[in-house]
Design an enzyme around this catalytic site. Structure first.
Site, PDB file in Angstrom:
ATOM      1  N   GLU A 127       0.334  -1.955 -17.487  1.00  0.00           N
ATOM      2  CA  GLU A 127       1.544  -2.184 -17.602  1.00  0.00           C
ATOM      3  C   GLU A 127       2.220  -3.031 -18.624  1.00  0.00           C
ATOM      4  OE1 GLU A 127       3.441  -3.945 -13.761  1.00  0.00           O
ATOM      5  OE2 GLU A 127       4.508  -2.159 -13.817  1.00  0.00           O
TER       6      GLU A 127
ATOM      7  N   ASN B  85       9.585   1.488 -12.103  1.00  0.00           N
ATOM      8  CA  ASN B  85      10.143   0.340 -11.483  1.00  0.00           C
ATOM      9  C   ASN B  85      11.631   1.084 -11.428  1.00  0.00           C
ATOM     10  OD1 ASN B  85       8.042  -1.439 -10.999  1.00  0.00           O
ATOM     11  ND2 ASN B  85       8.424  -2.200 -13.031  1.00  0.00           N
TER      12      ASN B  85
ATOM     13  N   ARG C 239     -18.377  -8.931  -6.651  1.00  0.00           N
ATOM     14  CA  ARG C 239     -17.661  -8.578  -7.981  1.00  0.00           C
ATOM     15  C   ARG C 239     -17.459  -7.303  -8.265  1.00  0.00           C
ATOM     16  NH1 ARG C 239     -21.427 -12.904  -9.172  1.00  0.00           N
ATOM     17  NH2 ARG C 239     -20.082 -14.655  -9.718  1.00  0.00           N
TER      18      ARG C 239
ATOM     19  N   LYS D  69       2.631  10.169 -12.275  1.00  0.00           N
ATOM     20  CA  LYS D  69       2.148   8.832 -12.086  1.00  0.00           C
ATOM     21  C   LYS D  69       0.821   8.648 -13.067  1.00  0.00           C
ATOM     22  CE  LYS D  69       1.587   4.383  -9.724  1.00  0.00           C
ATOM     23  NZ  LYS D  69       1.358   3.741  -8.557  1.00  0.00           N
TER      24      LYS D  69
ATOM     25  N   ARG E  91       4.800   2.129 -18.351  1.00  0.00           N
ATOM     26  CA  ARG E  91       4.645   2.321 -16.957  1.00  0.00           C
ATOM     27  C   ARG E  91       5.865   1.411 -16.161  1.00  0.00           C
ATOM     28  NH1 ARG E  91      -1.157   0.734 -14.099  1.00  0.00           N
ATOM     29  NH2 ARG E  91      -0.722   1.208 -11.808  1.00  0.00           N
TER      30      ARG E  91
ATOM     31  N   LYS F 178      -3.393  -0.322  -8.803  1.00  0.00           N
ATOM     32  CA  LYS F 178      -3.120  -1.822  -8.376  1.00  0.00           C
ATOM     33  C   LYS F 178      -3.526  -1.774  -7.035  1.00  0.00           C
ATOM     34  CE  LYS F 178       1.118  -2.456 -10.894  1.00  0.00           C
ATOM     35  NZ  LYS F 178       2.649  -2.319 -11.006  1.00  0.00           N
TER      36      LYS F 178
ATOM     37  N   GLU G 167      10.099   7.947  -3.756  1.00  0.00           N
ATOM     38  CA  GLU G 167       9.207   7.726  -4.844  1.00  0.00           C
ATOM     39  C   GLU G 167       8.937   8.964  -5.533  1.00  0.00           C
ATOM     40  OE1 GLU G 167       8.573   4.766  -5.786  1.00  0.00           O
ATOM     41  OE2 GLU G 167       8.534   3.472  -4.131  1.00  0.00           O
TER      42      GLU G 167
ATOM     43  N   HIS H 293      10.661   0.033   2.385  1.00  0.00           N
ATOM     44  CA  HIS H 293      10.795  -0.089   0.890  1.00  0.00           C
ATOM     45  C   HIS H 293      11.136   1.321   0.153  1.00  0.00           C
ATOM     46  CE1 HIS H 293       9.349  -0.688  -3.366  1.00  0.00           C
ATOM     47  NE2 HIS H 293       8.578   0.413  -3.256  1.00  0.00           N
TER      48      HIS H 293
ATOM     49  N   HIS I  87      14.184  -4.111  -4.480  1.00  0.00           N
ATOM     50  CA  HIS I  87      13.661  -5.454  -4.066  1.00  0.00           C
ATOM     51  C   HIS I  87      14.794  -6.169  -3.455  1.00  0.00           C
ATOM     52  CE1 HIS I  87       9.931  -4.390  -6.413  1.00  0.00           C
ATOM     53  NE2 HIS I  87       9.855  -3.850  -5.181  1.00  0.00           N
TER      54      HIS I  87
ATOM     55  N   HIS J 270      14.053  -0.235  -8.587  1.00  0.00           N
ATOM     56  CA  HIS J 270      13.135  -1.356  -7.678  1.00  0.00           C
ATOM     57  C   HIS J 270      13.894  -2.659  -7.788  1.00  0.00           C
ATOM     58  CE1 HIS J 270      10.316   1.818  -7.093  1.00  0.00           C
ATOM     59  NE2 HIS J 270       9.352   1.037  -6.472  1.00  0.00           N
TER      60      HIS J 270
HETATM   61  N1  LIG Z   1      -0.852  -0.427  -5.220  1.00  0.00           N
HETATM   62  C1  LIG Z   1       0.402   0.190  -5.702  1.00  0.00           C
HETATM   63  O1  LIG Z   1       0.728   0.699  -6.864  1.00  0.00           O
HETATM   64  C2  LIG Z   1       1.419   0.358  -4.617  1.00  0.00           C
HETATM   65  C3  LIG Z   1       2.643   1.000  -4.956  1.00  0.00           C
HETATM   66  C4  LIG Z   1       3.562   1.155  -4.110  1.00  0.00           C
HETATM   67  C5  LIG Z   1       3.679   0.479  -2.844  1.00  0.00           C
HETATM   68  N2  LIG Z   1       2.378  -0.291  -2.460  1.00  0.00           N
HETATM   69  C6  LIG Z   1       2.370  -1.121  -1.373  1.00  0.00           C
HETATM   70  O2  LIG Z   1       2.214  -0.113  -0.279  1.00  0.00           O
HETATM   71  C7  LIG Z   1       2.796  -0.745   0.855  1.00  0.00           C
HETATM   72  C8  LIG Z   1       3.712   0.203   1.617  1.00  0.00           C
HETATM   73  O3  LIG Z   1       2.833   1.347   2.096  1.00  0.00           O
HETATM   74  P1  LIG Z   1       3.275   2.360   3.256  1.00  0.00           P
HETATM   75  O4  LIG Z   1       4.537   2.843   3.048  1.00  0.00           O
HETATM   76  O5  LIG Z   1       2.332   3.322   3.137  1.00  0.00           O
HETATM   77  O6  LIG Z   1       3.118   1.331   4.484  1.00  0.00           O
HETATM   78  P2  LIG Z   1       2.110   1.158   5.381  1.00  0.00           P
HETATM   79  O7  LIG Z   1       0.696   1.388   4.968  1.00  0.00           O
HETATM   80  O8  LIG Z   1       2.491  -0.013   6.295  1.00  0.00           O
HETATM   81  O9  LIG Z   1       2.073   2.524   6.658  1.00  0.00           O
HETATM   82  C9  LIG Z   1       3.562   2.573   7.298  1.00  0.00           C
HETATM   83  C10 LIG Z   1       3.268   2.618   8.574  1.00  0.00           C
HETATM   84  O10 LIG Z   1       2.726   4.152   9.076  1.00  0.00           O
HETATM   85  C11 LIG Z   1       1.898   4.077   9.633  1.00  0.00           C
HETATM   86  N3  LIG Z   1       1.146   5.011   9.418  1.00  0.00           N
HETATM   87  C12 LIG Z   1       0.397   5.157   8.214  1.00  0.00           C
HETATM   88  N4  LIG Z   1      -0.257   6.543   7.995  1.00  0.00           N
HETATM   89  C13 LIG Z   1      -0.002   7.124   9.225  1.00  0.00           C
HETATM   90  C14 LIG Z   1      -0.221   8.459   9.909  1.00  0.00           C
HETATM   91  N5  LIG Z   1      -0.597   9.379   9.278  1.00  0.00           N
HETATM   92  N6  LIG Z   1       0.435   8.723  11.010  1.00  0.00           N
HETATM   93  C15 LIG Z   1       1.023   7.762  11.842  1.00  0.00           C
HETATM   94  N7  LIG Z   1       1.372   6.645  11.698  1.00  0.00           N
HETATM   95  C16 LIG Z   1       0.992   6.149  10.207  1.00  0.00           C
HETATM   96  C17 LIG Z   1       0.887   2.749   9.617  1.00  0.00           C
HETATM   97  O11 LIG Z   1       0.225   2.244  10.622  1.00  0.00           O
HETATM   98  C18 LIG Z   1       2.424   1.750   9.137  1.00  0.00           C
HETATM   99  O12 LIG Z   1       2.826   1.391  10.562  1.00  0.00           O
HETATM  100  C19 LIG Z   1       3.396  -2.037   0.497  1.00  0.00           C
HETATM  101  O13 LIG Z   1       2.528  -3.058   0.788  1.00  0.00           O
HETATM  102  C20 LIG Z   1       3.598  -1.834  -1.034  1.00  0.00           C
HETATM  103  O14 LIG Z   1       3.497  -3.127  -1.574  1.00  0.00           O
HETATM  104  C21 LIG Z   1       1.412  -0.366  -3.587  1.00  0.00           C
HETATM  105 ZN   LIG Z   2       8.064   1.708  -5.133  1.00  0.00          ZN
END
Ligand SMILES: NC(=O)c1ccc[n+]([C@@H]2O[C@H](COP(=O)([O-])OP(=O)(O)OC[C@H]3O[C@@H](n4cnc5c(N)ncnc54)[C@H](O)[C@@H]3O)[C@@H](O)[C@H]2O)c1
Ligand SMILES: [Zn+2]
Length: 366
Positions: A238, A246, A121, A228, A242, A143, A185, A267, A253, A249
């Protein structure tokens, strides 16, 4: 080094931004690790470059480290990997004070944060984002979640970390395409609410290479985290403002969904294109000053980013685009919800966009 405080009633925490922070991780995390052990959750790519220094730093302080290495990529955010992750941790007798450290991009941050929120929990967690997107977006705001066959991020929780440590050194091993996607972003914060910041970006970041400058990186991450966290502090769950996050987006999306999340569009690339479309659509509806969309488009073009749907490796139809937009979370009572702009730096939520207007607009875009 910069420190930003995220003010949330009971869950305030610091974001620390700087160079070579991972090697001295123990200096920042010490007070948060209370049972002498830490689980470091990461992916195979990130582990190659950044796991050892983090582990070494913790071990220097006598902390026992349990690394858990997941495959990289979006598909890791699923039930199966979540179960694996939780089982691994449970096999080592965790307590509520146990610390999970998410070392990686948004994928690792999201699944680790979610695991932390439901394990016993709620256990402790720290984010060590290693992508620009994770530093400026996913690690701020609380999130967490995983994907299901019904869609992305449909299972999750709001859960805040104890600390976020953004080490810009880690970005040097990240492919440039990923850095640019994360940069979209950053530009978003200027476009949605801070014209001065956008203009600053436009004059300083005149090519992709400029983003890698340490001083610029630290500055844009700091500005983005502040932007942010201010929005999130006003609206943690949200309900209102907030939603501005988007911007771009709904279009983005739809493009990601249309290309099947197979890596042909990242993305952030969808968001950059989506923001150009949102500004163009705002002008089309007569809601935005003329000439703003071109400024947005030119900014991303200078960095070598794609700005038009027509440049994508697949032809989109209007029906397809509109169909994906209805599937997006941002549909309220069957009406399309868009973040639109009056000008750069001033955006608003429009909840009653007419499908006929959208279709008319898309005629010249797809
Ligand atoms: N929680 C939130 O508020 C929020 C907001 C935006 C996006 N997201 C989520 O984030 C995710 C996308 O995140 P992302 O773009 O970081 O993608 P990711 O975590 O998949 O990383 C992208 C790629 O880069 C590689 N990588 C990461 N750091 C590295 C480094 N320093 N050196 C070499 N390779 C590296 C990873 O292995 C991966 O292959 C999505 O799932 C999305 O839904 C969440
Ligand atoms: Zn985004």
């Amino acid at each position: 080094m910069k420190k930003i405080k995220v003010n949330l009633e009971q869950n305030s925490y610091d974001i620390i931004i700087g160079s070579n922070l991972i090697t001295k991780f123990n200096e920042f995390s010490g007070g948060f690790i209370k049972d002498g052990k830490a689980f470091v959750i990461t992916d195979v790519q990130v582990a190659k470059h950044h796991l050892e220094p983090l582990k070494a730093s913790l071990e220097k302080s006598g902390i026992k480290v349990f690394p858990i290495i997941l495959p990289n990529g979006e598909s890791t955010k699923n039930f199966e990997k979540l179960e694996f992750l939780l089982s691994e941790i449970l096999s080592h007798q965790p307590e509520r004070k146990t610390m999970l450290i998410a070392l990686g991009g948004g994928v690792i941050g999201d699944i680790t944060g979610f695991a932390a929120s439901i394990l016993l929990r709620g256990v402790q967690f720290i984010q060590v984002p290693t992508t620009l997107l994770a530093m400026v977006d996913s690690s701020v705001g609380g999130k967490t979640g995983i994907n299901t066959k019904f869609g992305k991020n449909l299972i999750g929780s709001f859960y805040q970390p104890k600390l976020v440590l953004a080490d810009i050194e880690t970005l040097k091993t990240l492919p440039e395409r990923e850095v640019l996607a994360g940069y979209a972003e950053v530009a978003k914060y200027g476009l949605l609410g801070d014209e001065k910041f956008f203009n600053e970006l436009d004059s300083k970041i005149t090519s992709a290479a400029k983003i890698f400058d340490d001083e610029i990186l630290t500055y844009i991450i700091e500005k983005s985290c502040i932007a942010k966290s201010e929005i999130v502090s006003q609206d943690e769950k949200e309900g209102g403002v907030r939603a501005l996050l988007n911007l771009g987006h709904t279009f983005g999306h739809a493009l990601e969904a249309g290309l099947g999340y197979d890596g042909r569009i990242l993305h952030g690339e969808g968001v950059a294109m989506g923001m150009v479309l949102a500004f163009k659509f705002s002008e089309f509806l007569g809601l935005c000053e003329k000439g703003e969309a071109v400024k947005v488009e030119n900014h991303f073009k200078k960095l070598g980013m794609k700005t038009s749907v027509k440049e994508l490796p697949k032809k989109f139809t209007i029906d397809e685009m509109v169909g994906y937009m209805y599937q997006d979370k941002k549909v309220a009572d069957g009406k399309l919800v868009f973040i639109l702009a009056k000008r750069i730096g001033e955006t608003f939520i429009k909840k009653d966009v007419l499908e006929t207007d959208l279709r008319e607009f898309l005629k010249s875009e797809v």
